[in-house]
Design an enzyme around this catalytic site. Structure first.
Site, mmCIF file in Angstrom:
data_model
loop_
_atom_site.group_PDB
_atom_site.id
_atom_site.type_symbol
_atom_site.label_atom_id
_atom_site.label_comp_id
_atom_site.label_asym_id
_atom_site.label_seq_id
_atom_site.Cartn_x
_atom_site.Cartn_y
_atom_site.Cartn_z
ATOM 1 N N ASP A 130 58.305 22.786 44.536
ATOM 2 C CA ASP A 130 59.761 22.774 44.735
ATOM 3 C C ASP A 130 60.337 23.987 44.012
ATOM 4 O OD1 ASP A 130 62.322 21.846 45.377
ATOM 5 O OD2 ASP A 130 62.421 20.533 43.624
ATOM 6 N N GLU A 133 61.953 29.187 45.728
ATOM 7 C CA GLU A 133 62.638 30.283 46.471
ATOM 8 C C GLU A 133 62.543 31.601 45.699
ATOM 9 O OE1 GLU A 133 63.914 27.273 45.867
ATOM 10 O OE2 GLU A 133 63.491 26.481 47.868
ATOM 11 N N ASP A 135 67.020 19.642 50.734
ATOM 12 C CA ASP A 135 68.009 18.635 50.342
ATOM 13 C C ASP A 135 69.010 18.308 51.435
ATOM 14 O OD1 ASP A 135 66.701 18.555 47.981
ATOM 15 O OD2 ASP A 135 68.134 19.794 46.904
HETATM 16 O O1 MIG Z 1 67.798 19.895 43.069
HETATM 17 O O2 MIG Z 1 63.082 17.792 41.552
HETATM 18 O O3 MIG Z 1 64.686 19.535 47.035
HETATM 19 O O4 MIG Z 1 63.441 17.059 46.709
HETATM 20 O O5 MIG Z 1 63.868 15.704 44.300
HETATM 21 C C1 MIG Z 1 66.875 19.343 42.244
HETATM 22 C C2 MIG Z 1 64.307 17.259 41.886
HETATM 23 C C3 MIG Z 1 65.455 19.859 42.387
HETATM 24 C C4 MIG Z 1 65.148 19.611 44.723
HETATM 25 C C5 MIG Z 1 64.261 19.066 45.776
HETATM 26 C C6 MIG Z 1 64.280 17.570 45.720
HETATM 27 C C7 MIG Z 1 63.814 17.113 44.361
HETATM 28 C C8 MIG Z 1 64.727 17.707 43.291
HETATM 29 N N1 MIG Z 1 64.723 19.169 43.399
#
Ligand code: MIG
Length: 792
Positions: A406, A409, A483
């Site tokens: 995650d 980017e 998200d």
């Molecule tokens: O915005 O790790 O898209 O799936 O639960 C917070 C916490 C960062 C973004 C991910 C989401 C995940 C969340 N992360």
């Protein structure tokens, strides 16, 4: 101020970037060296290379001979094709057996035709150009009836004609809507469908790129903030062939472990070991199938990657082991940010070994993410990728086989949402700014993680889920669409988004089922789970501080229906698995827009609310609340309602009933669909395979089933099983032939059942030439189905 009406203040001028382009000017000369044809023009240099018979690369550099180095996306090799070259007074023609590149001299314009004389891409009034900021642009003619697909992860409808799009990997938490452009993935690849025939263009430029299919009536353009103009043209002529040609260059996904295709349950976060155990017990007690549980950021010790919080997860190893024993995998999240903490070994090592991203001046770049101030591995260096990969031993030692990437980017909590674009990546000795390599950061983290896990797992397949990526991401990871929210609109949005990801080489994708942010409702969860049954990636995930979203969270009625569709996932798995193997081989996605199979049917060009699973199955989910029916378009042929066996004529729209327990599914007449059985997880071996045969008026139907052990790379060495079922009807006789390939894998099922739909009772059936005795046939008068069970 952009969030208020001030944004449309009368004094606000429309900003436009990329002005003052200068055309590359007229042809001056050309040279040929092996497979590279190099042109010089008044204002630039252009190289043309045939990668293979179907793919030609065009590269323009305004200052010097183009570099022929490729980006991280490309893994396919040049086949060394030497074209035929003919220079005339007005043009230079570069020919191979399949393609003909015509370069006019004044002005310098490129047109590419296939060997049938079909113009694939053509430049017109404008061709290639650049400006003083180093931006590069390319214009192509657009026909009145061109339709566009691909472009990776985009909001909006299926057909991208009339859109402007930007590629810059961005963490967008604000609700995704038609105006949300750059999202987590950048895949600068698209397919043009023109009068039933397709070609593709991959603009391999890792800088911020823009595509404009909107501003001009008969021209479209693509441009980049910097770098070379570097693109590949794929000849097609079918969409499937374009995808095949594109994935020859950028790779296909490996066959995922079977458990990755089951139902997955996630939450931000299951915060403790106890919570996870209770969750799992719930699934087991309620007999709701599940293959994986996700650990979001709370599992870590103050968000330090490669750690477990000892208070929350005191016995992580036995947790993983216990779950593995009942056939459930744990997938922990791993973000790229490494906590700045001089007592944390990963940070220490990263600093000592120069593994973190730095400024040109030598200071480490720090950004604020979950762990607070953090440093970011420079994944553009192969030694950093190896290091990061090896660190995953921490997880594999605990028995973990899948990872969730995650924030790659990379997302950073600041104004720009990402790393300072001035940061310098080392890039294995070819340093480049973050501005240039931003879009590949996620891809390279994916490579590091996938390869590292693969090494640690000794021949077992791994599973990686990623949020960010660039073209080629399919080689390493499955992509979820970030998200989203628990809005019906976001359920609607997920269909064209996933279909276009599939048309961008990413066959393995899906949205958070139920919606991530915002509170879902029981009804939305049911409808979304119905859709999830058929998304290549199937995970229910929800955010902190939202209502619980597990299948049982809304009472018994909702539980029964979500369970029914989770079970359906396992029933459909043999078909899905076969399609995954096809995607692995050919790049053709599992989940397909109708246009992919019916490219000459105008009704399919922008059909965004229904899709196909393979060639013969149409799924038309309900996408609005309190809705019990919907319109479904069925293309040519005849179609069978999966639930009722009702026959529907194609080439027209139908109003179909879909009470809350029904996901409308249609099977094309003249096809065969394999079904497995309901099970707690894919860890339970399949013991019975059923072929549903829908001959109808057709005299012929066939199916090729693929199977392997679902967990090792044995399939690369022929440890596979393929079964070809052919069913033919003549007067009162149906002959079924079952042929097995010579792969060395022996499947687990012992029973093989054939269900012949819309069948009369007195039909004579033979299997491989031997007539089936009456005692082995079961006829159901209510449904007109004939069932024959055989032993394997
Ligand atoms: O915005 O790790 O898209 O799936 O639960 C917070 C916490 C960062 C973004 C991910 C989401 C995940 C969340 N992360």
């Amino acid at each position: 101020m952009q969030d208020t009406s001030f944004a449309i203040h009368p004094g606000t001028k429309k900003q436009s970037i990329g002005e003052n382009f200068k055309d590359i000017g007229a042809f001056t000369s050309y040279t040929v060296e092996e497979d590279v044809v190099s042109f010089k023009t008044e204002n630039g240099f252009v190289s043309v290379i045939f990668y293979n018979n179907h793919t030609v690369r065009v590269t323009m550099n305004q200052k010097q001979q183009p570099s022929l180095k490729t980006s991280f996306a490309i893994i396919g090799n040049r086949e060394g094709i030497i074209p035929n070259i003919n220079e005339n007074e007005n043009d230079v023609q570069i020919k191979t057996n399949d393609l003909n590149v015509i370069v006019t001299k004044k002005p310098f314009r490129i047109s590419i035709n296939d060997n049938d004389g079909r113009a694939i891409v053509e430049e017109g009034k404008n061709g290639m150009a650049s400006n003083e900021n180093g931006e590069v642009i390319c214009f192509k003619k657009m026909d009145e009836y061109d339709h566009f697909y691909g472009f990776g992860e985009k909001t909006g409808f299926l057909n991208k004609r009339g859109e402007k799009m930007e590629m810059w990997n961005t963490d967008v938490y604000a609700p995704h809507n038609p105006e949300t452009d750059a999202l987590y993935q950048s895949i600068p690849f698209f397919i043009t469908l023109r009068e039933g025939l397709a070609h593709g263009i991959f603009f391999d430029n890792t800088w911020r790129t823009h595509f404009d299919l909107k501003s001009e009536k008969d021209t479209y353009s693509f441009k980049a903030e910097g770098g070379q103009l570097d693109y590949y043209v794929f000849r097609g002529p079918t969409i499937k062939e374009v995808l095949n040609q594109y994935t020859k260059l950028t790779g296909t996904m490996p066959i995922p472990p079977k458990w990755a295709l089951g139902y997955h349950q996630s939450r931000y976060s299951y915060e403790t070991e106890e919570e996870v155990r209770t969750l799992v017990n719930n699934f087991l007690e309620k007999k709701i199938p599940v293959d994986a549980i996700y650990l979001d950021i709370h599992y870590m010790n103050e968000y330090r990657v490669f750690t477990f919080d000892q208070d929350r997860f005191p016995t992580a190893k036995s947790l993983v082991e216990d779950l593995n024993k009942v056939g459930i995998k744990i997938v922990p999240i791993v973000d790229p940010g490494v906590k700045e903490d001089p007592e944390y070994p990963i940070y220490q090592e990263g600093v000592r070994e120069n593994y973190f991203c730095k400024y040109l001046e030598g200071n480490i770049y720090f950004g604020d993410v979950w762990p607070g101030n953090s440093a970011f591995p420079d994944f553009t260096n192969s030694k950093v990728r190896n290091w990061w990969g090896q660190k995953h031993k921490f997880y594999t030692d605990l028995g973990i086989a899948g990872i969730w990437n995650d924030m790659n980017e990379p997302a950073i909590f600041n104004e720009t949402k990402t790393m300072d674009i001035k940061v310098m990546h080392e890039n294995d000795g070819d340093p480049k700014t973050h501005r240039e390599l931003h879009n590949v950061y996620g891809l390279l983290m994916g490579e590091a993680t996938y390869e590292g896990m693969k090494k640690q797992l000794n021949g077992k397949r791994t599973f990686l889920l990623t949020r960010a990526g660039y073209a080629g991401v399919q080689r390493y990871a499955s992509v979820w669409t970030g998200d989203n929210r628990s809005f019906w609109e976001h359920l609607q949005l997920a269909l064209p988004m996933c279909m276009n990801l599939g048309m961008s080489g990413v066959a393995f994708c899906g949205p958070d089922v139920g919606g991530f942010a915002h509170d879902t409702s029981g009804e939305l969860l049911i409808r979304w789970t119905q859709f999830g049954t058929f998304t290549p990636y199937f995970r229910n995930h929800s955010a902190i501080n939202t209502v619980r979203q597990e299948p049982w969270s809304f009472g018994e009625d909702v539980e029964v229906l979500t369970k029914k569709y989770i079970e359906q996932r396992y029933v459909w798995l043999p078909h899905l698995y076969t399609l995954f193997q096809e995607a692995h081989k050919t790049g053709v996605p599992v989940m397909r827009p109708l246009v992919l199979e019916y490219p000459t049917d105008v009704n399919t060009f922008n059909l965004s609310d229904q899709f196909m699973i393979g060639e013969n199955v149409i799924v038309a989910p309900i996408l609005t609340p309190t809705t019990k029916h919907r319109v479904v378009y069925l293309p040519e042929g005849r179609w069978i309602n999966y639930w009722t066996d009702e026959i529907l004529e194609g080439n027209t729209h139908h109003l179909v009933e879909a009470p809350i327990d029904i996901l409308p599914i249609f099977i094309k007449e003249g096809s065969i669909i394999p079904h497995g059985t309901v099970k707690q997880s894919t860890a339970t071996p399949e013991d019975e395979l059923t072929y549903h045969i829908y001959l109808g008026k057709d005299k012929y139907a066939s199916y090729r089933l693929y199977e392997d052990d679902g967990q090792t790379f044995g399939y690369e060495n022929g440890e596979t099983f393929e079964q070809e079922i052919v069913c033919e009807k003549e007067q009162g006789t149906i002959s079924i032939s079952v042929r097995e390939s010579n792969g060395s894998y022996d499947p687990t099922w012992t029973k093989e059942t054939f269900v012949i739909h819309a069948c009369s009772e007195d039909v004579v059936v033979s299997i491989n030439g031997e007539e089936v005795y009456a005692v082995d046939k079961k006829y159901d008068h209510a449904t007109n189905k004939l069932t024959i069970t055989t032993l394997r």
